[in-house]
Design an enzyme around this catalytic site. Structure first.
Site, PDB file in Angstrom:
ATOM      1  N   ASN A 156       0.691  -0.849  -0.508  1.00 16.79           N
ATOM      2  CA  ASN A 156      -0.279   0.090  -0.053  1.00 16.79           C
ATOM      3  C   ASN A 156       1.042   1.493   0.075  1.00 16.79           C
ATOM      4  OD1 ASN A 156      -1.655   2.693   1.028  1.00 16.79           O
ATOM      5  ND2 ASN A 156      -2.267   1.795   2.821  1.00 16.79           N
TER       6      ASN A 156
ATOM      7  N   LYS B 106       0.075   3.931  -0.482  1.00 15.85           N
ATOM      8  CA  LYS B 106      -0.400   5.478   0.478  1.00 15.85           C
ATOM      9  C   LYS B 106      -0.619   6.098  -0.604  1.00 15.85           C
ATOM     10  CE  LYS B 106      -0.374   3.319   4.442  1.00 15.85           C
ATOM     11  NZ  LYS B 106       0.135   3.021   6.102  1.00 15.85           N
TER      12      LYS B 106
ATOM     13  N   HIS C 289      -9.550   1.482   5.087  1.00 14.44           N
ATOM     14  CA  HIS C 289      -8.456   1.698   5.618  1.00 14.44           C
ATOM     15  C   HIS C 289      -8.606   2.568   6.950  1.00 14.44           C
ATOM     16  CE1 HIS C 289      -4.480   2.597   6.669  1.00 14.44           C
ATOM     17  NE2 HIS C 289      -4.031   1.337   6.347  1.00 14.44           N
TER      18      HIS C 289
ATOM     19  N   GLU D 258      -6.688   5.090   8.034  1.00 18.28           N
ATOM     20  CA  GLU D 258      -6.742   6.078   7.883  1.00 18.28           C
ATOM     21  C   GLU D 258      -7.989   6.724   7.034  1.00 18.28           C
ATOM     22  OE1 GLU D 258      -2.571   5.585   5.614  1.00 18.28           O
ATOM     23  OE2 GLU D 258      -2.254   4.868   7.359  1.00 18.28           O
TER      24      GLU D 258
ATOM     25  N   GLU E 214      -5.688  -5.258  10.962  1.00 18.01           N
ATOM     26  CA  GLU E 214      -4.424  -3.505  10.819  1.00 18.01           C
ATOM     27  C   GLU E 214      -5.006  -2.991  12.121  1.00 18.01           C
ATOM     28  OE1 GLU E 214      -1.958  -2.469   6.619  1.00 18.01           O
ATOM     29  OE2 GLU E 214      -4.370  -1.675   7.274  1.00 18.01           O
TER      30      GLU E 214
ATOM     31  N   GLY F  56       2.778   2.322  10.808  1.00 19.42           N
ATOM     32  CA  GLY F  56       3.527   3.610  10.718  1.00 19.42           C
ATOM     33  C   GLY F  56       4.041   4.070  11.825  1.00 19.42           C
TER      34      GLY F  56
HETATM   35  P1  13P Z   1       2.977   0.738   7.058  1.00 22.15           P
HETATM   36  O1  13P Z   1       3.835  -0.829   6.972  1.00 22.15           O
HETATM   37  O2  13P Z   1       3.999   1.806   7.135  1.00 22.15           O
HETATM   38  O3  13P Z   1       2.630   0.575   8.976  1.00 22.15           O
HETATM   39  O4  13P Z   1       1.216   0.630   7.226  1.00 22.15           O
HETATM   40  C1  13P Z   1       0.781   0.004   7.241  1.00 22.15           C
HETATM   41  C2  13P Z   1      -0.832  -0.099   6.439  1.00 22.15           C
HETATM   42  O5  13P Z   1      -1.190   1.355   7.454  1.00 22.15           O
HETATM   43  C3  13P Z   1      -1.015  -0.520   5.220  1.00 22.15           C
HETATM   44  O6  13P Z   1      -1.942  -0.784   4.525  1.00 22.15           O
END
Ligand code: 13P
Length: 246
Positions: free
Chosen positions: A9, A11, A91, A93, A163, A169
């Protein structure tokens, strides 16, 4: 169909040039493994031109509506017309920064399935919920809402990503045991909602600071079928190590 999947991902990262370089490096490093990259909308066409059949291209979101006056949105029809195979839905976010609700997530899942795009449905608790100890009912509610009104045939074409928000992150990963506990629990929910075969065939991937160093431990767990990778998917070598750990 239960399959092993490592999904990147990206992002809101990479210029077009960076995206091209990343794909070129991935292709160079892959042997017979395969992967999925969920890239920004703006990069889908360009990336599709240069991938080979080891790399499937996905999107990171889609609109809950069919078409019409929804400025700035991208529909499942548009993604289908590009040949997009996967789309991330719900997600954390998007839930946190763009007000995405469980009911929107459910509608988006249905939109994706209508166009034969595999939704990668995200669930996961915040740190407080984990600390309070109420994370399993919280996740159960997210899954039940996301799958509302989905038939057995529809759910067979979904992927679930666990997740935990506190691991995204942050550099903090759920331990392999913590991931396994929740993945097993999610499989149990699917069994209750549908049946054992549907549950056994469901692909459930883990996301949250997956790195080359922790991927192999996570993948050893019986119910962890792969990973949804954020930060580490932006570095070809790191992402390749995760793919090869599967
Ligand atoms: P990270 O691997 O940067 O922690 O992000 C995970 C994520 O949100 C994948 O969708």
């Amino acid at each position: 169909m239960r399959r092993q999947l490592v999904i990147g991902n990206w992002k809101m990262n990479t210029s077009i040039d960076e995206a091209i370089n990343l794909i070129v490096d991935l292709k160079e490093g892959l042997n017979d493994e395969s992967t999925v990259v969920c890239v920004p909308y703006t990069h889908i066409g360009v990336v599709q031109e240069i991938v080979d059949d080891r790399i499937a291209v996905g999107a990171q979101n889609l609109c809950q509506f069919d078409n019409g006056a929804y400025t700035g949105e991208i529909s499942s029809t548009m993604l289908q017309s590009l040949g997009v195979e996967f789309v991330i839905v719900g997600h954390s976010e998007r839930r946190a920064y763009f007000g995405e609700t469980d009911s929107m997530v459910n509608t988006k899942v249905q939109q994706a399935l209508k166009k034969d795009i595999i939704p990668v449905i995200c669930c996961g608790e915040q740190l407080e919920t984990r600390k309070e100890g109420s994370f399993l009912p919280f996740i159960e509610n997210q899954i039940r809402e996301a799958l509302k009104n989905l038939s057995k045939a529809m759910v067979a074409n979904c992927v679930i990503a666990y997740e935990p928000v506190w691991a995204i992150g942050t550099g903090e990963t759920a331990s392999a045991e913590q991931a396994q506990e929740v993945h097993r629990f999610i499989r149990g929910i699917i069994e209750n909602l549908y049946d054992k075969s549907t549950a056994d065939h469901m692909t459930i991937v883990y996301g949250g600071s997956v790195k080359a160093e922790n991927a192999a431990d996570l993948f050893k767990e019986e119910d962890v079928d792969g990973a949804l990778v954020g930060g580490a998917s932006l570095k070809a070598n790191d992402f390749l190590s995760i793919i090869k750990a599967l």
